[in-house]
Design a protein around this motif. Structure first.
Motif, PDB file in Angstrom:
ATOM      1  N   VAL A  38      -4.475 -31.752 -23.442  1.00  0.00           N
ATOM      2  CA  VAL A  38      -5.322 -32.357 -24.118  1.00  0.00           C
ATOM      3  C   VAL A  38      -4.556 -32.255 -25.635  1.00  0.00           C
ATOM      4  CG1 VAL A  38      -7.451 -32.207 -25.421  1.00  0.00           C
ATOM      5  CG2 VAL A  38      -7.221 -31.952 -23.153  1.00  0.00           C
ATOM      6  N   CYS A  70      -7.671 -26.994 -22.520  1.00  0.00           N
ATOM      7  CA  CYS A  70      -6.708 -27.618 -23.488  1.00  0.00           C
ATOM      8  C   CYS A  70      -5.313 -28.154 -22.758  1.00  0.00           C
ATOM      9  CB  CYS A  70      -6.150 -26.335 -24.190  1.00  0.00           C
ATOM     10  SG  CYS A  70      -4.924 -26.815 -25.563  1.00  0.00           S
ATOM     11  N   CYS A  88     -13.161 -26.787 -31.347  1.00  0.00           N
ATOM     12  CA  CYS A  88     -12.282 -27.218 -30.143  1.00  0.00           C
ATOM     13  C   CYS A  88     -13.203 -28.328 -29.340  1.00  0.00           C
ATOM     14  CB  CYS A  88     -12.086 -26.051 -29.179  1.00  0.00           C
ATOM     15  SG  CYS A  88     -11.304 -26.560 -27.659  1.00  0.00           S
ATOM     16  N   GLU A 125      -8.957 -34.605 -20.521  1.00  0.00           N
ATOM     17  CA  GLU A 125     -10.153 -34.206 -21.055  1.00  0.00           C
ATOM     18  C   GLU A 125     -11.320 -34.063 -19.952  1.00  0.00           C
ATOM     19  OE1 GLU A 125     -11.538 -35.756 -24.681  1.00  0.00           O
ATOM     20  OE2 GLU A 125      -9.622 -36.525 -25.165  1.00  0.00           O
ATOM     21  N   ASP A 133      -5.606 -31.349 -28.725  1.00  0.00           N
ATOM     22  CA  ASP A 133      -6.310 -31.852 -29.746  1.00  0.00           C
ATOM     23  C   ASP A 133      -5.773 -31.498 -31.191  1.00  0.00           C
ATOM     24  OD1 ASP A 133      -8.648 -33.513 -30.734  1.00  0.00           O
ATOM     25  OD2 ASP A 133      -9.098 -31.482 -31.678  1.00  0.00           O
TER      26      ASP A 133
END
Length: 108
Positions: free
Chosen positions: A12, A9, A50, A106, A14
């Motif tokens: 990132v 994570c 995720c 990523e 997201d």
């Protein structure tokens, strides 16, 4: 502690997990998201959404990311239990271990 967000994570952020969480227990730090250990109800809704597979049940955290269990707990030392991430917004800090990492993305 129930679910843990680990290294994939970092940088990132997201937020698909945040949208899926029914109890608003996933908080945004500067470089990654953190699950509040006392607010999580162990529903598992966050894990399958995720995109970088960064969320693990506490007993399933890979050994190389074991320190992220502590990081998810320690992130809340100063913050306490605000009763929902939407009340807090983005928190301008990270666990020191996360803050010390080189920039990631990523494909790390």
């Amino acid at each position: 502690m129930t679910y843990v967000i680990a290294e994939p994570c970092v940088d990132v952020l997201d937020r698909a997990c945040v949208e899926e969480c029914p109890v608003d227990c996933i908080y945004e730090g500067g470089r990654m998201l953190y699950i509040h250990p006392d607010e999580c109800v162990d529903c598992g809704a966050c894990e399958p959404v995720c995109p970088v597979e960064a969320i693990f049940y506490e007993d399933d955290v890979p050994a190389e990311w074991a320190d992220y269990t502590r990081a998810n707990v320690d992130f809340f030392d100063d913050l306490g239990s605000p009763g929902g991430a939407s009340k807090t917004g983005k928190v301008a800090k990270d666990d020191p271990m996360v803050a010390a990492l080189p920039p990631m993305g990523e494909d790390h």
